[in-house]
Design an enzyme around this catalytic site. Structure first.
Site, PDB file in Angstrom:
ATOM      1  N   HIS A 158      25.657 -55.463  24.167  1.00 45.97           N
ATOM      2  CA  HIS A 158      25.148 -54.156  24.610  1.00 45.97           C
ATOM      3  C   HIS A 158      25.790 -53.745  25.935  1.00 45.97           C
ATOM      4  O   HIS A 158      26.102 -52.574  26.148  1.00 45.97           O
ATOM      5  CB  HIS A 158      23.627 -54.219  24.828  1.00 45.97           C
ATOM      6  CG  HIS A 158      22.842 -54.519  23.594  1.00 45.97           C
ATOM      7  ND1 HIS A 158      22.204 -55.722  23.390  1.00 45.97           N
ATOM      8  CD2 HIS A 158      22.576 -53.772  22.505  1.00 45.97           C
ATOM      9  CE1 HIS A 158      21.576 -55.698  22.236  1.00 45.97           C
ATOM     10  NE2 HIS A 158      21.784 -54.536  21.673  1.00 45.97           N
ATOM     11  N   GLN A 200      26.244 -50.220   9.446  1.00 45.15           N
ATOM     12  CA  GLN A 200      25.490 -49.241  10.240  1.00 45.15           C
ATOM     13  C   GLN A 200      26.444 -48.170  10.788  1.00 45.15           C
ATOM     14  O   GLN A 200      26.141 -46.975  10.760  1.00 45.15           O
ATOM     15  CB  GLN A 200      24.770 -49.962  11.378  1.00 45.15           C
ATOM     16  CG  GLN A 200      24.153 -49.059  12.425  1.00 45.15           C
ATOM     17  CD  GLN A 200      23.238 -49.822  13.366  1.00 45.15           C
ATOM     18  OE1 GLN A 200      22.134 -50.184  12.997  1.00 45.15           O
ATOM     19  NE2 GLN A 200      23.684 -50.080  14.581  1.00 45.15           N
ATOM     20  N   TYR A 259      16.193 -56.111  24.367  1.00 39.04           N
ATOM     21  CA  TYR A 259      16.570 -57.526  24.484  1.00 39.04           C
ATOM     22  C   TYR A 259      18.093 -57.635  24.568  1.00 39.04           C
ATOM     23  O   TYR A 259      18.749 -58.309  23.787  1.00 39.04           O
ATOM     24  CB  TYR A 259      15.999 -58.366  23.339  1.00 39.04           C
ATOM     25  CG  TYR A 259      15.618 -59.744  23.841  1.00 39.04           C
ATOM     26  CD1 TYR A 259      14.496 -59.904  24.658  1.00 39.04           C
ATOM     27  CD2 TYR A 259      16.394 -60.850  23.555  1.00 39.04           C
ATOM     28  CE1 TYR A 259      14.172 -61.138  25.171  1.00 39.04           C
ATOM     29  CE2 TYR A 259      16.069 -62.098  24.068  1.00 39.04           C
ATOM     30  CZ  TYR A 259      14.963 -62.230  24.871  1.00 39.04           C
ATOM     31  OH  TYR A 259      14.633 -63.451  25.383  1.00 39.04           O
ATOM     32  N   VAL A 301      31.213 -58.822  20.421  1.00 39.51           N
ATOM     33  CA  VAL A 301      31.292 -59.830  21.499  1.00 39.51           C
ATOM     34  C   VAL A 301      30.759 -61.142  20.919  1.00 39.51           C
ATOM     35  O   VAL A 301      29.733 -61.162  20.230  1.00 39.51           O
ATOM     36  CB  VAL A 301      30.471 -59.384  22.730  1.00 39.51           C
ATOM     37  CG1 VAL A 301      30.503 -60.449  23.815  1.00 39.51           C
ATOM     38  CG2 VAL A 301      31.018 -58.059  23.274  1.00 39.51           C
ATOM     39  N   GLN A 351      30.775 -52.934  16.518  1.00 36.57           N
ATOM     40  CA  GLN A 351      31.444 -53.209  15.236  1.00 36.57           C
ATOM     41  C   GLN A 351      30.711 -54.300  14.447  1.00 36.57           C
ATOM     42  O   GLN A 351      30.833 -54.384  13.234  1.00 36.57           O
ATOM     43  CB  GLN A 351      32.893 -53.642  15.515  1.00 36.57           C
ATOM     44  CG  GLN A 351      33.677 -54.178  14.324  1.00 36.57           C
ATOM     45  CD  GLN A 351      33.923 -53.124  13.249  1.00 36.57           C
ATOM     46  OE1 GLN A 351      33.931 -51.927  13.518  1.00 36.57           O
ATOM     47  NE2 GLN A 351      34.105 -53.586  12.013  1.00 36.57           N
ATOM     48  N   SER A 400      23.855 -61.601  19.164  1.00 34.84           N
ATOM     49  CA  SER A 400      22.790 -60.832  18.533  1.00 34.84           C
ATOM     50  C   SER A 400      21.478 -61.212  19.195  1.00 34.84           C
ATOM     51  O   SER A 400      21.275 -62.372  19.572  1.00 34.84           O
ATOM     52  CB  SER A 400      22.716 -61.187  17.033  1.00 34.84           C
ATOM     53  OG  SER A 400      21.477 -60.779  16.494  1.00 34.84           O
ATOM     54  N   GLU A 456      25.304 -59.448  26.101  1.00 36.07           N
ATOM     55  CA  GLU A 456      26.618 -58.969  26.575  1.00 36.07           C
ATOM     56  C   GLU A 456      27.244 -57.933  25.653  1.00 36.07           C
ATOM     57  O   GLU A 456      28.024 -57.093  26.103  1.00 36.07           O
ATOM     58  CB  GLU A 456      27.588 -60.150  26.707  1.00 36.07           C
ATOM     59  CG  GLU A 456      27.360 -60.962  27.958  1.00 36.07           C
ATOM     60  CD  GLU A 456      28.091 -62.287  27.857  1.00 36.07           C
ATOM     61  OE1 GLU A 456      29.319 -62.266  27.615  1.00 36.07           O
ATOM     62  OE2 GLU A 456      27.438 -63.330  28.013  1.00 36.07           O
TER      63      GLU A 456
HETATM   64  O1  PAF Z   1      21.780 -51.478  16.201  1.00 36.44           O
HETATM   65  C1  PAF Z   1      20.609 -51.338  16.599  1.00 36.44           C
HETATM   66  O2  PAF Z   1      20.177 -51.951  17.570  1.00 36.44           O
HETATM   67  C2  PAF Z   1      19.686 -50.395  15.836  1.00 36.44           C
HETATM   68  O3  PAF Z   1      19.922 -50.449  14.477  1.00 36.44           O
HETATM   69  C3  PAF Z   1      19.737 -48.951  16.361  1.00 36.44           C
HETATM   70  C4  PAF Z   1      21.109 -48.333  16.152  1.00 36.44           C
HETATM   71  C5  PAF Z   1      19.384 -48.933  17.838  1.00 36.44           C
HETATM   72  C6  PAF Z   1      18.717 -48.087  15.614  1.00 36.44           C
HETATM   73  O4  PAF Z   1      17.419 -48.550  15.794  1.00 36.44           O
END
Ligand code: PAF
Length: 290
Positions: A40, A156, A35, A179, A151, A188, A38
């Site tokens: 990603h 994570q 899903y 972003v 970031q 998100s 921007e």
């Molecule tokens: O940030 C995410 O989308 C997830 O936590 C990841 C790093 C793909 C792990 O499932």
């Protein structure tokens, strides 16, 4: 330029990775749960500069969702993702099935102690073990030279950096800036859950972080005072149910008394069904313009 290749099994991904490595290619990985937005796409463009072959994994990882979380309803649209990945410069989409990633009898978990139990880890028990485990598995499937993360998920990033170093994984970890929407809301995949009311209030998270940054620039370096400023700002918005608003060491996530080194201001709040997080790296006042 070769066409985008979609790989649906772990075995095929490992074989493709072997071929690329034998051909001397540098492999970059963008791990995602699909899903795409921007944020990603900026990760894909960033790793494109680092790698000869860009693999984007699309896998909604069941082990990082709690029992009462949104695994079943998490948005999924693989054909839309594939189109966006092609447009942003990906070479391979790795989209395995959950049964292939976690076959019957699977019983290993990667746990980064300390970092995983605080902040989001306190509110989402087991979440970071699920993230660390799946990222370790994605690294083993794709065998990338580098991987890139946003970031926005600062905790994570801290967990994955620690794991990668502790387990000698030899993957270079890159991080891209968050972003944002025009009002500052961090992009998100979960923002689609927000009602119009919640959406219009949700910009307060970034405003709270900016208020902390402004006070730091004006000379207020006490972490507790900066936290109080963020809490007050968020509490003015009754739609937001505050989880935490903290200033922490950016690497260890441990408490700090004063911002004398770069620190992480991090916030989390629930807006109806959605739990939103955001953060800003705070630089000490004497370094603000450097
Ligand atoms: O940030 C995410 O989308 C997830 O936590 C990841 C790093 C793909 C792990 O499932």
């Amino acid at each position: 330029v070769s066409a985008l290749h979609v790989i649906r099994t772990v075995a095929e991904m490992q074989a493709a990775s072997d071929d690329m490595r034998r051909a001397g290619r540098r492999i970059g990985l963008v791990p995602t749960m699909g899903y795409l937005h921007e944020g990603h796409q900026s990760l894909i463009r960033r790793i494109r500069r680092d790698a000869d072959r860009v693999v984007v994994s699309v896998f909604v990882n069941p082990t990082q969702f709690g029992p009462s979380e949104d695994l079943a309803s998490y948005p999924r649209d693989l054909s839309r993702d594939i189109a966006l990945i092609a447009e942003s410069g990906g070479d391979i989409v790795f989209a395995p099935e959950a049964e292939d990633v976690y076959p019957d009898g699977f019983s290993t978990s990667v746990s980064v102690k300390g970092l995983s139990g605080v902040l989001d880890g306190a509110s989402r028990p087991g979440h970071f073990d699920g993230v660390a485990t799946v990222v370790a598995k994605l690294f083993a499937c794709v065998r990338p030279h580098s991987a890139v993360f946003g970031q926005k998920d600062a905790q994570q990033v801290a967990v994955i950096r620690r794991m990668t170093a502790d387990l000698n994984m030899g993957v270079e970890i890159l991080v891209c800036p968050t972003v944002r929407e025009a009002d500052g809301l961090a992009k998100s995949s979960r923002n689609i859950y927000l009602t119009p009311d919640e959406r219009s209030e949700s910009g307060v998270l970034f405003q709270a972080l900016q208020a902390a940054e402004n006070h730091l620039r004006a000379g207020e370096a006490d972490a507790g005072d900066l936290e109080a400023i963020m809490v007050e700002k968020i509490r003015c918005h009754p739609v937001a149910e505050l989880d935490y608003a903290v200033v922490r060491d950016a690497e260890t996530l441990g408490e700090v008394k004063e911002v004398r080194h770069p620190a992480l201001a991090a916030v989390a709040a629930r807006f109806g069904k959605s739990r939103l997080i955001d953060n800003l790296v705070l630089f000490p006042a004497d370094r603000a313009d450097s």
